[in-house]
Motif scaffolding. Structure first.
Motif, PDB file in Angstrom:
ATOM      1  N   GLU A  27      39.403  55.788  91.972  1.00 20.23           N
ATOM      2  CA  GLU A  27      39.352  55.551  93.409  1.00 20.23           C
ATOM      3  C   GLU A  27      37.975  55.885  93.978  1.00 20.23           C
ATOM      4  OE1 GLU A  27      41.573  57.068  97.525  1.00 20.23           O
ATOM      5  OE2 GLU A  27      42.305  57.694  95.544  1.00 20.23           O
ATOM      6  N   ARG A  79      42.966  59.028  88.337  1.00 25.82           N
ATOM      7  CA  ARG A  79      43.127  58.241  89.564  1.00 25.82           C
ATOM      8  C   ARG A  79      42.049  58.592  90.587  1.00 25.82           C
ATOM      9  NH1 ARG A  79      48.711  58.479  88.233  1.00 25.82           N
ATOM     10  NH2 ARG A  79      48.914  60.569  89.137  1.00 25.82           N
ATOM     11  N   ASP A 110      41.263  48.329  93.546  1.00 28.68           N
ATOM     12  CA  ASP A 110      41.626  49.694  93.152  1.00 28.68           C
ATOM     13  C   ASP A 110      40.573  50.356  92.281  1.00 28.68           C
ATOM     14  OD1 ASP A 110      44.070  49.520  94.475  1.00 28.68           O
ATOM     15  OD2 ASP A 110      45.038  48.586  92.726  1.00 28.68           O
ATOM     16  N   HIS A 111      39.743  49.567  91.605  1.00 29.62           N
ATOM     17  CA  HIS A 111      38.759  50.158  90.692  1.00 29.62           C
ATOM     18  C   HIS A 111      37.640  49.169  90.432  1.00 29.62           C
ATOM     19  CE1 HIS A 111      40.294  47.626  87.422  1.00 29.62           C
ATOM     20  NE2 HIS A 111      41.531  48.004  87.767  1.00 29.62           N
ATOM     21  N   ARG A 133      34.693  53.164  92.999  1.00 28.62           N
ATOM     22  CA  ARG A 133      34.862  51.710  93.169  1.00 28.62           C
ATOM     23  C   ARG A 133      33.540  51.004  93.443  1.00 28.62           C
ATOM     24  NH1 ARG A 133      39.840  51.844  97.362  1.00 28.62           N
ATOM     25  NH2 ARG A 133      38.599  53.644  98.043  1.00 28.62           N
TER      26      ARG A 133
END
Length: 410
Positions: A122, A118, A217-218, A125
């Motif tokens: 994050e 995660r 988110d990505h 990006r």
């Protein structure tokens, strides 16, 4: 008063030389078989251990073995791609956020925890792409990408997709996983390449590679189910080389993130999944097998006692007296009487021309004729009851000696 029972040095019924040799040969044969089995099992375990690289070496960019990816990295560098190798999620984020267009590739995802994954998504990006060479089922579920890994139903077909790093005639092999996008992932624009079919009539189809579009988110995420395609051993097989070079070389800067155990400690998992390396399980199995083999070797059944020459000369009388003391201390009149009778029977059989192992029923008449006494008396002496006390044992010894003397002088 201490009573000493006189016995012969012969403590057991004689055994033929051929029988002893046969048992010794059998024991030697069993020993040889056990050693051969141990060597075969040990060789097999060593071969398995040698053929299975540690999980931290699999897909390592500096690895020159069959499971490493050094050949691919060198080709990318020759193509002008700047390759940085990092081992923590924070280093990957820092390297990818330096202002250059970057592709971030995760080597061995088995060492990637959900919290590190995660953090990576994050923090990258703004990168061009994140590639997971080897997806881990638990990690993908924890990241919530809408992708699952399953057993491929068949070998992947032709590409059948229009991604920039895939050409129409590309083919792949060495499929490890079938990457299956969920309905939500498909609806959001997930595209699959190299269909592997469906594992069941009610299950969605899988692919050898799936690419997710960028979201808030990505960045773009590509998950491959053909990790072996990047290894030194199989990168030249099928169309692996061109496919992987186009995928990882699409940006001028490649950040190769290969998680290690320190990274897992710095980013502990938030799920109940174990962070133990895969080698722990096989290692415990090997240790258990070694313990069982050791227990069987040390706990084997002992064979018959083998007479060996004494280091010093001991008088027969001393041995006889010592053995008699042991019988007396244990009050084992049954054993002492049996020893006396067995030894006398063997000597009497030799004197009357019978084999030493002749039964008492065959021996008694011959001894009775030679000694001139009733056969029933001989039978009573050789296989009668157990003496009630030490005095009776002494009397039995004297009667047997007297019977032997009669046969000798007859």
């Amino acid at each position: 008063m201490t009573t000493t029972v006189a016995t012969s040095a012969t403590d057991a019924s004689p055994v033929s030389a051929s029988g002893v040799d046969g048992r010794r040969a059998l024991r030697r044969g069993r020993t040889v078989v056990l050693w051969v089995v141990a060597l075969v099992v040990g060789g097999a375990l060593i071969a398995v251990a040698a053929g299975s690289p540690p999980p931290e070496d699999y897909l390592h960019p500096d690895g020159t073995g069959q499971s490493g990816t050094r050949a691919l990295v060198e080709v990318l560098r020759e193509q002008g791609v700047d390759v940085d190798v990092v081992s923590t999620a924070q280093e990957a984020v820092d390297a990818a956020g330096d202002g250059r267009g970057a592709t971030v590739v995760v080597g061995n995802s088995d060492l990637l925890t959900d919290s590190a994954g995660r953090r990576l998504l994050e923090g990258t990006r703004r990168a061009d792409r994140v590639v997971l060479l080897d997806g881990a089922p638990g990690m993908l579920d924890a990241l919530g990408l809408g992708l699952t890994l399953g057993v491929p139903a068949k070998e992947p077909a032709a590409a059948d997709c229009s991604l920039p790093w895939v050409e129409g005639g590309d083919r792949v092999s060495r499929l490890s996983w079938s990457v299956v996008p969920s309905a939500a992932a498909r609806a959001s624009g997930a595209r699959g390449c190299f269909p592997t079919g469906s594992a069941g009539p009610d299950l969605p189809a899988g692919f050898a590679a799936v690419e997710l579009p960028a979201t808030s988110d990505h960045t773009v995420v590509t998950v491959l189910g053909i990790p072996d395609a990047a290894t030194n051993r199989f990168v030249t097989e099928a169309d692996h080389a061109g496919l992987v070079v186009r995928l990882l070389g699409g940006s001028p800067h490649l950040v190769w993130y290969h998680p290690d155990y320190e990274d897992a400690a710095a980013n502990p998992p938030t799920t109940d999944d174990s962070v133990w390396p895969e080698s722990v399980g096989p290692g415990l199995v090997v240790l258990a097998l070694a313990f069982v083999a050791f227990a069987l070797a040390r706990g084997r059944r002992l064979g018959r006692l083998v007479p060996e020459p004494l280091p010093v000369v001991v008088r027969a009388a001393e041995t006889t007296e010592s053995r008699a003391e042991l019988y007396r201390a244990a009050a084992d009149r049954h054993r002492a009487a049996a020893v006396l009778r067995r030894a006398s029977a063997a000597r009497l059989a030799t004197r009357v021309g019978l084999p030493p192992t002749a039964s008492v029923d065959a021996l008694a008449p011959a001894v009775a004729d030679a000694a001139g006494v009733p056969a029933v008396d001989v039978d009573l002496l050789l296989q009668g009851g157990v003496p009630a006390d030490d005095a009776g044992l002494v009397t039995l010894a004297q009667q047997l000696a007297h019977l032997e003397e009669k046969v000798r002088t007859s």
